[in-house]
Motif scaffolding. Structure first.
Motif, mmCIF file in Angstrom:
data_model
loop_
_atom_site.group_PDB
_atom_site.id
_atom_site.type_symbol
_atom_site.label_atom_id
_atom_site.label_comp_id
_atom_site.label_asym_id
_atom_site.label_seq_id
_atom_site.Cartn_x
_atom_site.Cartn_y
_atom_site.Cartn_z
ATOM 1 N N ASP A 10 1.001 -1.184 0.157
ATOM 2 C CA ASP A 10 0.069 0.072 -0.007
ATOM 3 C C ASP A 10 0.807 1.335 0.022
ATOM 4 O O ASP A 10 2.050 1.152 0.847
ATOM 5 N N ARG A 45 -1.006 2.871 6.789
ATOM 6 C CA ARG A 45 -1.735 1.742 6.710
ATOM 7 C C ARG A 45 -0.846 0.686 6.577
ATOM 8 O O ARG A 45 -1.174 -0.453 7.241
ATOM 9 N N ASP A 95 -11.810 0.612 -7.105
ATOM 10 C CA ASP A 95 -12.406 -0.013 -8.033
ATOM 11 C C ASP A 95 -11.489 0.032 -9.466
ATOM 12 O O ASP A 95 -11.393 -1.226 -9.833
ATOM 13 N N LYS A 127 -16.591 9.315 -2.470
ATOM 14 C CA LYS A 127 -15.682 8.478 -3.393
ATOM 15 C C LYS A 127 -15.943 8.124 -4.599
ATOM 16 O O LYS A 127 -15.495 7.825 -5.885
ATOM 17 N N HIS A 154 -23.657 -6.022 -6.599
ATOM 18 C CA HIS A 154 -24.135 -7.075 -5.770
ATOM 19 C C HIS A 154 -25.645 -7.538 -6.187
ATOM 20 O O HIS A 154 -25.660 -8.757 -5.904
HETATM 21 N N1 LIG Z 1 -17.778 -5.983 -1.032
HETATM 22 C C1 LIG Z 1 -18.299 -4.661 -0.592
HETATM 23 O O1 LIG Z 1 -19.429 -4.931 -0.058
HETATM 24 C C2 LIG Z 1 -17.810 -3.564 -0.533
HETATM 25 C C3 LIG Z 1 -18.196 -2.364 0.250
HETATM 26 C C4 LIG Z 1 -17.696 -1.281 0.216
HETATM 27 C C5 LIG Z 1 -16.602 -1.255 -0.622
HETATM 28 N N2 LIG Z 1 -16.250 -1.958 -1.449
HETATM 29 C C6 LIG Z 1 -14.980 -1.975 -2.238
HETATM 30 O O2 LIG Z 1 -13.854 -2.079 -1.799
HETATM 31 C C7 LIG Z 1 -12.886 -1.332 -2.334
HETATM 32 C C8 LIG Z 1 -12.062 -0.741 -1.474
HETATM 33 O O3 LIG Z 1 -12.695 0.267 -0.561
HETATM 34 P P1 LIG Z 1 -11.941 1.094 0.517
HETATM 35 O O4 LIG Z 1 -13.056 2.192 0.948
HETATM 36 O O5 LIG Z 1 -11.418 0.253 1.427
HETATM 37 O O6 LIG Z 1 -10.881 1.905 -0.139
HETATM 38 P P2 LIG Z 1 -9.647 2.608 0.350
HETATM 39 O O7 LIG Z 1 -9.458 3.827 -0.565
HETATM 40 O O8 LIG Z 1 -9.912 2.737 1.704
HETATM 41 O O9 LIG Z 1 -8.444 1.439 0.269
HETATM 42 C C9 LIG Z 1 -7.742 1.390 -0.839
HETATM 43 C C10 LIG Z 1 -6.291 1.276 -0.570
HETATM 44 O O10 LIG Z 1 -5.579 0.980 -1.931
HETATM 45 C C11 LIG Z 1 -4.541 1.710 -1.702
HETATM 46 N N3 LIG Z 1 -3.642 1.618 -2.997
HETATM 47 C C12 LIG Z 1 -3.710 2.613 -3.826
HETATM 48 N N4 LIG Z 1 -2.940 2.143 -4.878
HETATM 49 C C13 LIG Z 1 -2.264 0.978 -4.854
HETATM 50 C C14 LIG Z 1 -1.434 0.295 -5.316
HETATM 51 N N5 LIG Z 1 -1.048 0.325 -6.662
HETATM 52 N N6 LIG Z 1 -1.019 -1.025 -4.705
HETATM 53 C C15 LIG Z 1 -1.721 -1.225 -3.483
HETATM 54 N N7 LIG Z 1 -2.552 -0.455 -2.964
HETATM 55 C C16 LIG Z 1 -2.786 0.686 -3.462
HETATM 56 C C17 LIG Z 1 -4.607 2.861 -1.246
HETATM 57 O O11 LIG Z 1 -3.687 3.636 -0.514
HETATM 58 C C18 LIG Z 1 -5.888 2.749 -0.057
HETATM 59 O O12 LIG Z 1 -5.250 2.466 1.263
HETATM 60 C C19 LIG Z 1 -13.353 -0.669 -3.367
HETATM 61 O O13 LIG Z 1 -13.236 -1.195 -4.876
HETATM 62 C C20 LIG Z 1 -14.892 -0.683 -2.971
HETATM 63 O O14 LIG Z 1 -15.692 -0.495 -4.191
HETATM 64 C C21 LIG Z 1 -16.752 -3.299 -1.552
#
Ligand SMILES: NC(=O)c1ccc[n+]([C@@H]2O[C@H](COP(=O)([O-])OP(=O)(O)OC[C@H]3O[C@@H](n4cnc5c(N)ncnc54)[C@H](O)[C@@H]3O)[C@@H](O)[C@H]2O)c1
Length: 431
Positions: A37, A42, A80, A173, A191
């Protein structure tokens, strides 16, 4: 002690941590051994929480892919539009993966990812957490038992509450598709379309059509004299969407989004939060004057190959969050609201004075651990671990190919909406 499945987090946001926490509850099942990350806070948080050293902290997915494979699987919780480019080098390296939804943001990305998975044979599960909510899981079992016969029509509905829609899809977002690369239907309802396709797995979708618009949250609906930011606005105490009412009076509401930029401050005070909202936080903007371009409501109509039909209605701005399903088969019906923790199964009975038999299926004994997805989050990670260990996966377990129908239907529904509802042909066999 059993041998736990080992996993590296890629993208340590709140979703990845939710899944990785299974390692704290059940260390015999899962062990987190590293993180990639770009955010140092984090990386540090993960290393401390799950107990691995700095040597296993990487700045991004590519850096991780450049070192020899040292775990069984990846938990990919990046945003995403990052899913495909962060996943491919790690899948090529041989890692299996628990990958957040949406697993791709368009058809071209979907094709690239499914090709790589086919070529390398990785086990990839998409985080369709709702499949694991006892509500949907038990409904699926009833369909498989054949008791409502062949499905004629399936209706699903998602109401997104006024505070959720404003936080995530107007101020937050997923509000602008040029920045997030996602539509509201994809981010919120992949979903629901997945649930629809899962319930309809005896057949496959062949056409979709859709309408939707940004009807509520736009400048034309701003109250007279509204300022650009809530703390400069004379309506701050009367507008139900004011940042003061939504977030300062209820600082826990969507805290992982709203107070995200304060994560380096231990226990931030309310004064620090007010300062943030008064400053340049996107969550302090007038709800009617944001740069949102995603819809606030959308309806989708699906035709299936066997002649069945389906609809999904997504409405943002409701008084409370709700998901509903109504399935009508040749012998009976299933109906329920996710939040109610029960559903009903009615069967045609011409001999009965009531004309039908109705059974209420109470789920309270199964739903001991409720989360935002009706108890699905942790059940899904447990299934991923079993899948990894070669144990018989549950009926909810998804290979990547099982997620194609839902995602493709969303992409084509959005295309239809952009073309004023023009029907789109769906061909899931291309992927
Ligand atoms: N399954 C579900 O019900 C559900 C619910 C909410 C969100 N989501 C999905 O979960 C995903 C994450 O959401 P979030 O709110 O936890 O996101 P977030 O922004 O809090 O976390 C994403 C992380 O990815 C890191 N990142 C960015 N570029 C990167 C790279 N090249 N390599 C590694 N890490 C990198 C960022 O620094 C960040 O810490 C999204 O795709 C969202 O749509 C799913």
């Amino acid at each position: 002690m059993e041998n736990p499945v080992t996993a590296v987090i890629v993208g340590g946001g709140h979703r990845a941590f939710t899944y990785a926490d299974l390692s704290l509850e059940c260390p015999e099942k899962l062990k987190i051994v590293g993180i990639a990350d770009p955010n140092p806070i984090r990386r540090k948080k993960a290393a401390e929480r799950y107990g691995f050293d700095e040597e296993h902290c990487y700045e991004n997915a590519l850096e991780l892919a450049a070192v020899p494979k040292f775990a069984d699987a990846i938990i990919n919780g990046t945003m995403d539009h990052q899913h495909v480019y962060t996943s491919i080098p790690l899948l090529e390296k041989g890692y299996d993966m628990l990958l957040e939804k949406p697993f791709a943001v368009n058809e071209e990305e979907m094709a690239r990812l499914t090709d790589v998975v086919k070529k390398h044979g990785n086990k990839v599960m998409i985080c369709h957490v709702l499949r694991y909510a006892p509500f949907y899981y038990e409904i699926k079992k009833r369909i498989l038992s054949g008791e409502i016969g062949k499905i004629i029509n399936i209706q699903t509905l998602e109401h997104v509450s006024y505070h959720h829609v404003s936080t995530s899809y107007v101020r937050g977002k997923w509000s602008n598709s040029e920045k997030s690369h996602t539509s509201m239907l994809l981010a919120k309802c992949c979903h629901d379309l997945d649930i629809m396709m899962w319930m309809m797995s005896e057949t496959e979708p062949c056409a979709v059509s859709s309408f939707g618009s940004t009807m509520q949250f736009n400048a034309a609906n701003a109250p007279e004299g509204a300022a650009d930011r809530c703390y400069d606005c004379k309506h701050i105490d009367s507008c139900e969407y004011s940042a003061k009412k939504l977030y300062i009076e209820h600082p826990q509401r969507w805290e992982f989004y709203v107070w995200d930029s304060l994560e380096d401050v231990e226990n931030p005070s309310i004064d620090e939060k007010i300062k943030l909202i008064k400053g340049d936080s996107p969550y302090g903007r007038c709800i009617y004057k944001c740069d949102n371009n995603v819809v606030d409501h959308q309806s989708v109509l699906v035709g299936f190959k066997d002649g069945a039909t389906g609809t999904h209605n997504m409405v943002g701005g409701s008084t409370f969050p709700s998901r509903r399903i109504h399935i009508v088969g040749t012998k009976g019906e299933i109906f329920g609201n996710l939040e109610d923790n029960f559903f009903t199964v009615s069967r045609i009975n011409a001999s009965s004075p009531e004309e039908r038999d109705v059974e209420t299926v109470d789920l309270s004994a199964l739903s001991t651990q409720l989360d935002a997805h009706g108890g699905g989050d942790i059940r899904m990670v447990k299934d991923f671990v079993d899948f990894q260990r070669g144990e018989t996966p549950s009926i909810a377990c998804t290979a990547i190919s099982d997620s194609v129908a839902g995602h493709l239907s969303v992409f084509l529904a959005d295309r239809s909406r952009e073309q004023g509802g023009a029907p789109q042909r769906v061909d899931i066999n291309k992927y």
